[in-house]
Design an enzyme around this catalytic site. Structure first.
Site, mmCIF file in Angstrom:
data_model
loop_
_atom_site.group_PDB
_atom_site.id
_atom_site.type_symbol
_atom_site.label_atom_id
_atom_site.label_comp_id
_atom_site.label_asym_id
_atom_site.label_seq_id
_atom_site.Cartn_x
_atom_site.Cartn_y
_atom_site.Cartn_z
ATOM 1 N N GLY A 69 30.499 51.422 2.064
ATOM 2 C CA GLY A 69 29.171 51.600 2.560
ATOM 3 C C GLY A 69 28.823 50.517 3.572
ATOM 4 C CG HIS A 79 36.064 61.123 13.207
ATOM 5 N ND1 HIS A 79 36.557 61.559 11.916
ATOM 6 C CD2 HIS A 79 36.762 61.191 13.918
ATOM 7 C CE1 HIS A 79 37.829 61.672 12.015
ATOM 8 N NE2 HIS A 79 38.069 61.474 13.468
ATOM 9 N NE ARG A 131 35.531 72.892 -1.510
ATOM 10 C CZ ARG A 131 36.127 71.876 -1.139
ATOM 11 N NH1 ARG A 131 35.205 71.023 -0.758
ATOM 12 N NH2 ARG A 131 37.405 71.641 -0.971
ATOM 13 N NE ARG A 139 35.480 66.116 -3.248
ATOM 14 C CZ ARG A 139 36.762 66.351 -3.759
ATOM 15 N NH1 ARG A 139 37.900 65.392 -4.028
ATOM 16 N NH2 ARG A 139 37.204 67.572 -4.315
#
Ligand code: GRF
Length: 219
Positions: free
Chosen positions: A15, A112, A68, A94
């Site tokens: 985090g 990313h 899911r 996830r």
């Protein structure tokens, strides 16, 4: 000033990006409020960071759900119950299906650790080292239904050195992540981002009504 943008931050781990967002809000440089920090792992250190700043936390473990869709339905409900306007993925490990993504159209962002479209998926820093690139970096993008693919909001480049390890490259990338993720969210909060196909147009000034993306027509 416009009312602060309501964020829901999804994490699975350390985090540090969450921390950067918290710090930027507390410095008054990001007009947002974190309504909930959501983790799929109870041991994510980011939860402790959130609690330290008195932010609401919720743990929803995918392991407690038979499908899911059931897991994601609970995520969606929790985010909606907290009045979240923008979903911020910050190391959430996830994959999210179209079912989740359609619940927040153009309102999910991700970070990313590579210059997309290079090195999508996991271990982007390792992929960069193994490919021998001289430059890698960071991408903040809207999330669409393909992994690490949606319209790009911001990028920052970092050099890759011959003696880099995954850790040293990750540290250099993290420093840029912590700078550009809050900046990108602030652009959203100011209503300055417009998605045109695969492109994101950044307007010079906040638009009127304050945030087009924040006030979509009901479909
Ligand atoms: C970051 O490298 C981010 O790019 C990726 O997951 C990592 C999360 O790091 N999506 P942290 O938990 O914010 O420190």
């Amino acid at each position: 000033m416009a009312s602060p943008l309501s964020l829901g931050v999804l994490i699975s781990g350390s985090g540090t990006n969450l921390q950067a967002i918290i710090d930027t809000i507390e410095r008054g440089e990001l007009n947002a409020v974190i309504r909930v920090v959501l983790s799929n792992r109870g041991d994510a250190y980011g939860l402790a960071r959130a609690r330290h700043h008195n932010l609401p936390t919720v743990v929803i473990s995918h392991k407690d759900f038979s499908s899911r869709e059931a897991f994601e339905a609970e995520l969606i409900k929790t985010l909606q119950d907290h009045g979240v306007e923008l979903v911020v993925l910050a190391g959430f490990m996830r994959l999210l299906s179209p079912f989740f993504i359609r619940a927040f159209p153009q309102r999910i962002v991700n970070i990313h650790p590579a210059l997309l479209p290079a090195f999508p998926g996991t271990h982007a820093q390792r992929q960069a080292l193994e490919h021998g690139v001289r430059i890698s970096g960071v991408t903040v993008h809207f999330v669409d239904e393909e992994m690490d693919h949606g319209p790009i909001i911001a990028q920052a480049a970092v050099p890759v050195y011959a003696d880099d390890s995954e850790e040293s490259l990750s540290a250099r990338i993290h420093a840029q992540e912590h700078r550009i993720y809050p900046q990108a969210i602030q652009l959203f909060a100011e209503g300055r981002l417009e998605i045109r196909g695969r492109l994101v147009v950044i307007h010079n000034e906040a638009r009127s009504p304050a945030a087009t993306l924040r006030s979509p027509e009901p479909s």
